[in-house]
Design an enzyme around this catalytic site. Structure first.
Site, mmCIF file in Angstrom:
data_model
loop_
_atom_site.group_PDB
_atom_site.id
_atom_site.type_symbol
_atom_site.label_atom_id
_atom_site.label_comp_id
_atom_site.label_asym_id
_atom_site.label_seq_id
_atom_site.Cartn_x
_atom_site.Cartn_y
_atom_site.Cartn_z
ATOM 1 N N TYR A 54 0.839 -1.193 0.000
ATOM 2 C CA TYR A 54 0.000 0.000 0.000
ATOM 3 C C TYR A 54 0.882 1.254 0.000
ATOM 4 O O TYR A 54 1.679 1.465 0.908
ATOM 5 C CB TYR A 54 -0.937 0.026 1.208
ATOM 6 C CG TYR A 54 -1.943 -1.113 1.265
ATOM 7 C CD1 TYR A 54 -2.214 -1.904 0.151
ATOM 8 C CD2 TYR A 54 -2.627 -1.404 2.439
ATOM 9 C CE1 TYR A 54 -3.128 -2.947 0.206
ATOM 10 C CE2 TYR A 54 -3.546 -2.440 2.506
ATOM 11 C CZ TYR A 54 -3.793 -3.208 1.386
ATOM 12 O OH TYR A 54 -4.700 -4.236 1.450
ATOM 13 N N SER A 152 -4.937 -14.173 1.605
ATOM 14 C CA SER A 152 -5.887 -13.242 0.991
ATOM 15 C C SER A 152 -6.152 -13.661 -0.445
ATOM 16 O O SER A 152 -5.217 -13.865 -1.223
ATOM 17 C CB SER A 152 -5.325 -11.811 1.025
ATOM 18 O OG SER A 152 -6.201 -10.910 0.377
ATOM 19 N N SER A 206 -13.766 -4.487 1.011
ATOM 20 C CA SER A 206 -14.765 -3.868 0.144
ATOM 21 C C SER A 206 -16.204 -4.243 0.515
ATOM 22 O O SER A 206 -17.016 -4.560 -0.358
ATOM 23 C CB SER A 206 -14.494 -4.222 -1.325
ATOM 24 O OG SER A 206 -15.232 -3.395 -2.197
ATOM 25 N N PRO A 207 -16.568 -4.186 1.800
ATOM 26 C CA PRO A 207 -17.944 -4.527 2.172
ATOM 27 C C PRO A 207 -18.985 -3.560 1.622
ATOM 28 O O PRO A 207 -20.155 -3.924 1.490
ATOM 29 C CB PRO A 207 -17.910 -4.503 3.702
ATOM 30 C CG PRO A 207 -16.798 -3.568 4.039
ATOM 31 C CD PRO A 207 -15.759 -3.809 2.976
#
Length: 334
Positions: A54, A152, A206-207
């Site tokens: 990130y 992930s 990303s809910p």
């Protein structure tokens, strides 16, 4: 805030995890990022997720500084390894022993921590033997640099194989971090059943579908100024796939459901993911402190069966469910 066990372990995480993908080190300034982290803490969030990739390692540094001074034992800090970082050299990527052992040291330095609670394989590495990867993770755990291991976006078969090797090596692989929301349900048919079977939980990202499920994007209307969909440096490409009239018209029909429950649409979306008993936590980011303050209130919300049925009636037919959509690059990205 409510807390759930992560996988078949005694380790608890907050139902809402603060994640700093896109925002820290790139989309928002460091002082605002710190305000967001402190707002998360004030809301009862104790779990924080980042990754070395990130903002090319900057996000870990920002998070570490924002958490400085907090009682370490009261926090759960997660990071990840796989994607290229630094100068992107030929060994600066993947899940080789070399990269994992070097990456964990860099992450700990940037986070200002002696250990992370959860160290995650950010994707599956087809170019490294899984045995090598899991042995390296086992050594990271035995050195006290990580307490638990996660993955992930691994497939059901990959999770099963990794979990079996971890068990043989005497370490605990307890989580998977997949994308999951009302519109993206590809983990439901294979990954979740396999995970339940072996004692692995989901920490979902990303809910709210990159903000689309908040209802702020309207069919036939210009994109809101300052929204993620207008920020080419802040994830606009990830939002575009959701922005079609069929999706947006359906999402607008979720608003009465949220209103009936006295929830925002974002809170409804987060609560929907937490209604799945294999989901331990939902990752929520923020570019403003009030966003995490509001979204953290989804913790503890119980959606009854009739509410879940109403949601399915509105958007269920639009959801992507193909398990083959869970995939990792066949070759390490350079």
């Amino acid at each position: 805030m409510e807390f759930r066990f992560l996988g078949n372990s005694g380790f608890k995480v907050s139902e809402v995890t603060y994640g700093n993908w896109i925002t820290h080190g790139s989309q928002v300034e460091a002082d605002v990022a710190t305000q967001c982290v402190h707002a998360a803490l004030d809301a009862g969030v104790t779990s924080f997720d980042t990754a070395d990739v990130y903002a090319n390692t900057a996000a870990e540094s920002v998070l570490g500084k924002a958490l400085a001074g907090q009682r370490r034992e009261s926090l759960e800090i997660f990071t990840k390894v796989y994607w290229p970082t630094g100068p992107r050299g030929h060994n600066d990527t993947g899940l080789s022993r070399k990269h994992i052992m070097e990456a964990i040291n860099g992450s700990l330095t940037r986070l200002g921590a002696d250990y992370v609670d959860l160290y995650q394989a950010h994707r599956y590495d087809f170019e490294t033997p899984l045995e090598e990867t899991m042995q390296a993770f086992a050594d990271v755990v035995r050195q006290g640099k990580a307490l638990y291991i996660g993955v992930s976006e691994w497939t059901a078969d990959q999770i099963r194989a990794g979990h079996a090797l971890a068990k043989d090596l005497g370490i605990q692989l307890i989580s998977n971090q997949p994308q999951y929301n009302m519109l993206w349900r590809v983990i439901e048919t294979e990954v979740i059943p396999a995970s339940r079977d072996i004692g692995v939980s989901q920490i979902v990202w990303s809910p709210i579908a990159q903000g689309v499920l908040t209802g702020k994007y309207k069919s036939g209307q210009p994109l809101p100024e300052g929204s993620r969909a207008t920020d080419e440096a802040g994830g606009a490409a990830a939002v575009q796939r959701w922005l079609n009239d069929e999706n947006l018209d359906a999402i607008a029909n979720l608003e009465p459901i949220a209103n009936d429950l006295n929830l925002t649409m974002a809170q409804l979306a987060v609560a929907w993911t937490l209604a799945n008993d294999n989901v331990a936590s939902a990752l929520v980011g923020a570019s403003r402190p009030e966003q995490i303050t509001s979204n953290a209130k989804a913790a503890g919300v119980k959606l009854e069966a009739d509410v879940l049925a109403r949601i399915d009636d509105v958007v269920g037919h639009l959801a992507e469910r193909d398990p083959s959509k869970t995939k990792s690059p066949r070759h390490r990205p350079a």
